[in-house]
Design an enzyme around this catalytic site. Structure first.
Site, mmCIF file in Angstrom:
data_model
loop_
_atom_site.group_PDB
_atom_site.id
_atom_site.type_symbol
_atom_site.label_atom_id
_atom_site.label_comp_id
_atom_site.label_asym_id
_atom_site.label_seq_id
_atom_site.Cartn_x
_atom_site.Cartn_y
_atom_site.Cartn_z
ATOM 1 N N HIS A 830 -2.033 0.111 -7.938
ATOM 2 C CA HIS A 830 -1.666 0.722 -6.668
ATOM 3 C C HIS A 830 -1.846 2.229 -6.874
ATOM 4 C CE1 HIS A 830 0.212 -3.014 -5.094
ATOM 5 N NE2 HIS A 830 0.498 -3.206 -6.368
ATOM 6 N N THR A 831 -3.053 2.706 -6.632
ATOM 7 C CA THR A 831 -3.387 4.088 -7.000
ATOM 8 C C THR A 831 -2.564 5.110 -6.234
ATOM 9 O OG1 THR A 831 -5.209 4.061 -5.405
ATOM 10 C CG2 THR A 831 -5.725 3.498 -7.696
ATOM 11 N N CYS A 832 -2.136 4.765 -5.029
ATOM 12 C CA CYS A 832 -1.337 5.717 -4.250
ATOM 13 C C CYS A 832 -0.045 6.054 -4.970
ATOM 14 C CB CYS A 832 -1.000 5.146 -2.878
ATOM 15 S SG CYS A 832 -2.452 4.897 -1.844
ATOM 16 N N PHE A 833 0.503 5.073 -5.681
ATOM 17 C CA PHE A 833 1.798 5.246 -6.333
ATOM 18 C C PHE A 833 1.677 5.335 -7.850
ATOM 19 C CE2 PHE A 833 2.416 2.664 -2.463
ATOM 20 C CZ PHE A 833 3.129 3.592 -1.715
#
Length: 866
Positions: A830-833
């Site tokens: 989950h690259t956003c997080f």
């Protein structure tokens, strides 16, 4: 000092006192008409013991008493003067031989109504001054009518409105009941609503009515009145007057209120105190006006060139500068006290700046020395000698105190202690720098002192520099700042990234058409839309959010600067660095793509993205609007650099013997054929010799690195300027940075990824640090190549190049999550997080095999989910 101490207010009190006398009939018998009986005669006509007297102009004595008691004077006639406008009647007495002018003076003494504004009517005729009472056939108990004479003005209604306002104030100051305080506010609104808005020439005479009627003094008297509710009424009225004028009127007209607000400041400063909230409001409002009005030697003079009246005199500005400088000085001293620890207030600094600027500008306009003012300036030579000396002393006093403050800041920063009362230091330094620009040696003295406190200055910039403020004064002095402070200042020049999703510019892009589709979305978009933020999604992929946006920035920048796309070429000595390709015109749309590239780079900086590319020095200098020299081309064209060095270093005699065999031409290969360009008109016939070889080298460098790519650089700069709003800011962004600073912002850290630092910035969910899977994971990462670690980091976070600060510069810590998926599944992210997820693999070998798959260059993308 109280209100009664002011000579100005003394005059106003006398005037208002006379108006109050219209209402002294409280004890008279009530009737249809309010009767005021006035007995007036020369002082020598009546014994002083028979009257209770108050001194008035013209040596008249006034005596108020019941009407019936005056009938005992048979030698005098009694007559009545009906005041039409106020609904009152004066009972007057005089000799038949008294002139009508004397009657007018009696009325003035009793009511305060100016003689020139009175008209007496009897028998349908206006009475003339030179006639006597008997000549006008005025007998005992005759009835006269007093009507107002029309003032010589085009704004009679304004006079009436303000006169009504002053009358209401008088009644409130007297404590009279039944007076509606709200009527003051309504009169002010009526006056403001009728303010001419068609130019200063019409507005100024209109606004002068407010001053001529002593309305400011009346309202201040009401503010200081002891009667209950009067202070609040006056405060609300003055606030309403100032705020409404600012909000409802055009800026030029609003600025013409400066004399009125100045009068409020003077009166409140004497009557109340400089810390009084209403005084501070008026002072701040005046400060916002003086920048836009004519400041001169005298408010009665005119500027011959512009025919514009001087609204505020310089001498009226100086007391505010002095007052505020004292406030700042006290604040600086307090900020050094470890117990008090509060500094100058933002409002005081703002007001100080507002008043100093017109004073400084007036000195520049009038001193007319043609250069800086000498340190030992003869202050008697010019009209502003006192102000020149005053400002110079003020500058040194505040700078000395700030020097002590910066010493304290540096000491506490190094000890990692304290952080209070320092937020206005930069703003004060800016204003002192502006003052220093007036005097010879003062600016050099200013920067010399700041160099001793570079640590403090950099800390203040990073900690307190705010978006929207002007920092050009410090941006040009890169020797006083470090990378972190310069980066922070440049980020303040760039638009702020917004998080409101409804304002984001949405993009849906096919990975196989990355460059072409990105061009369509970015090049054709309204710059204002792009400044609002971006929302990115790849076609046929579920992942969205900041992580996908980071991935897009990295991929599109790699594509733009890929030499195969012919827009940029890599420098031979440093393949990370790029320079515009002179042959880019093979693509008819190459200039549009350069504009697109400028927009993308500006957006990458705005979003704090490290995209793994850097600019060549010659390209960087042109974007900053600076010249390119021989030393600047070393990386871009090492062969040309070496050749030019040899030409310049050769023995002059050898060059003059035409050992080089050179003329002022430049041979280049263009699209497979050789082309000869003359560096000067008829250059092929001009031989290079020892006297002109420097010119030859300069022209060669200019044609090779400036002229040949001028269109490309211009379009790139234009695209960058689209995002930062204008070309001046675009140049300032690059001019304010060292090339190495831009390297850090665009490329990121040059250091190899530290696994120990990586591990220190990682937390766990579902796993414990002691679990075997975590031990295996870090052991595998330790054994990876540098490139594999970058790919793993990119898979995990969409960040391939860390910020200059390393992992500590990321927006978040990293996380390893335990997933419940099948053991044969590859890790996901989950690259956003900044999360990587994998199941509890049974062995190190299984985990090694799974990680090997995702650390291949062609696999490391598109695995992330939101």
């Amino acid at each position: 000092m109280t209100l009664l101490d002011s000579p100005t207010i003394d005059c106003v009190q006398q005037r208002i006192k006379r108006k109050l006398e219209d209402y002294v009939d409280d004890d008279l018998p009530s009737s249809d008409d309010d009767l005021v009986s006035v007995r007036m005669r020369k002082d020598d006509d009546l014994p002083s013991s028979t009257t209770t007297s108050t001194s008035f102009p013209h040596q008249f004595t006034t005596h108020f008493q019941p009407r019936a008691s005056l009938f005992s004077l048979p030698d005098r006639i009694q007559f009545f003067v009906r005041m039409i406008s106020q609904g009152k009647t004066l009972v007057l007495h005089g000799n038949p031989n008294d002139k009508i002018k004397t009657v007018h003076e009696m009325i003035h003494s009793a009511t305060g109504i100016p003689v020139m504004e009175q008209r007496l009517i009897y028998g349908g005729k206006q009475l003339q001054w030179e006639h006597s009472l008997s000549h006008c056939r005025i007998t005992n108990d005759a009835g006269l009518h007093l009507v107002g004479r029309m003032r010589s003005t085009v704004h009679p209604q304004a006079w009436q409105v303000i006169d009504d306002l002053v009358s209401i104030v008088c009644r409130l100051c007297k404590g009279e009941r039944g007076v509606c305080p709200k009527s003051i506010k309504s009169r002010l609104s009526e006056f403001l609503n009728k303010t001419p808005k068609d130019g200063i020439d019409h507005a100024a005479p209109y606004l002068n009515i407010f001053l001529s009627s002593s309305a400011p003094a009346a309202l201040v008297m009401l503010y200081m009145s002891p009667h209950n509710g009067n202070k609040e009424c006056a405060e609300e009225a003055i606030q309403h007057f100032i705020k409404s004028s600012r909000n409802a009127l055009p800026r030029p007209i609003y600025s013409e209120f400066a004399p009125i607000v100045l009068e409020f400041c003077k009166l409140l400063g004497r009557a109340a105190a400089h810390d009084d909230p209403l005084y501070r409001l008026c002072r701040s409002s005046l400060g916002s006006m003086v920048e836009f009005v004519k400041i001169g030697r005298s408010s009665k003079n005119y500027d011959v060139g512009s025919y514009k009246k001087v609204v505020i005199a310089v001498q009226e500005i100086v007391p505010f500068v002095d007052e505020l400088a004292s406030k700042l000085s006290e604040g600086l001293v307090s900020s050094m006290d470890p117990i008090v620890s509060y500094g100058p207030s933002a409002s005081d600094v703002r007001d100080f700046a507002a008043f100093v600027r017109p004073l400084r500008d007036a000195i520049i306009d009038q001193v007319a020395l043609g250069s800086l003012i000498p340190m030992h300036y003869n202050h008697n030579l010019h009209c502003y000698s006192d102000e020149v000396k005053f400002l110079y002393v003020l500058y040194h006093d505040l700078l000395a105190k700030l020097q002590l403050c910066l010493n304290k800041v540096e000491d506490l920063v190094q000890k990692e202690k304290g952080d209070g009362g320092w937020d206005q230091y930069l703003s004060i330094l800016k204003e002192l720098h502006n003052i220093a620009e007036l005097y010879q040696g003062a600016e050099e003295y200013f920067w010399t002192n700041l160099r001793r406190n570079k640590v403090s200055l950099c800390y203040l910039i990073v900690r307190y520099a705010k978006r929207g403020e002007d920092y050009k004064w410090i941006l040009e002095h890169k020797d006083l700042t470090d990378f972190e402070s310069r980066r922070h200042l440049v980020m303040m020049l760039l638009p702020e990234v917004k998080d409101e999703y409804e304002e984001l510019h949405e993009m849906l892009i096919d990975r196989s058409q990355l460059l072409a589709e990105s061009f369509e979305y970015i090049a054709h978009a309204d710059p204002e839309t792009l400044r609002g933020g971006l929302f990115m999604e790849f076609k046929n992929e579920e992942a969205t959010g900041p992580g996908v946006l980071r991935e897009w920035f990295f991929l599109v920048c790699q594509a733009i600067f890929n030499p195969q796309n012919a827009l940029f070429v890599a420098c031979p000595n440093d393949r990370r660095r790029f320079f515009p390709n002179p042959a880019s015109k093979v693509d008819p749309m190459h200039l549009e793509y350069f504009s697109f590239a400028g927009r993308v780079i500006a957006l990458a900086l705005m979003h704090k993205m490290q995209v793994g590319i850097v600019f060549d020095r010659a390209f960087f200098l042109q974007l900053a609007g600076l010249n390119v020299s021989l030393e600047d081309i070393k990386d871009a064209d090492p062969y040309l650099y070496s050749s030019c060095k040899q030409i310049l270093d050769m023995d002059p005699s050898a060059v003059d013997q035409d050992a080089l065999g050179l003329t002022f031409v430049w041979e280049i290969e263009e699209l497979g054929s050789m082309k000869v360009l003359e560096l000067l008109p008829d250059g092929k016939h001009i031989t290079v010799n020892s006297r002109n070889r420097k010119e030859y080298v300069d022209l060669l460098i200019r044609h090779r690195f400036v002229t040949s790519v001028s269109q490309q650089v211009r379009h790139f700069a234009r695209g960058f300027a689209d995002i930062v709003t204008d070309e001046e800011i675009q140049k300032l962004c690059f001019k304010s940075l060292e090339l190495e600073d831009l390297d850090g912002m665009l490329h990121g850290s040059e250091s190899a990824i530290s696994v120990d630092e990586w591990k220190a910035h990682t937390e766990y969910n579902g796993y414990k640090e002691t679990d075997p899977q975590i031990y295996w994971f870090w052991k595998i990462v330790h054994g990876m190549t540098a490139e594999q670690r970058k790919i793993l980091l990119f898979f995990w976070t969409s960040v391939k190049y860390l910020p200059v600060e390393g992992f500590g510069g990321l927006a978040s810590r990293l996380y390893i999550y335990k997933s419940n998926e099948s053991l044969d599944r590859l890790p996901s992210s989950h690259t956003c997080f900044y999360r990587i997820c994998f199941p509890a693999y049974p062995s190190l070998a299984v985990m090694q095999e799974r990680l090997n798959v995702i650390t291949q260059e062609h696999v490391g993308c598109s695995f992330g989910t939101w």
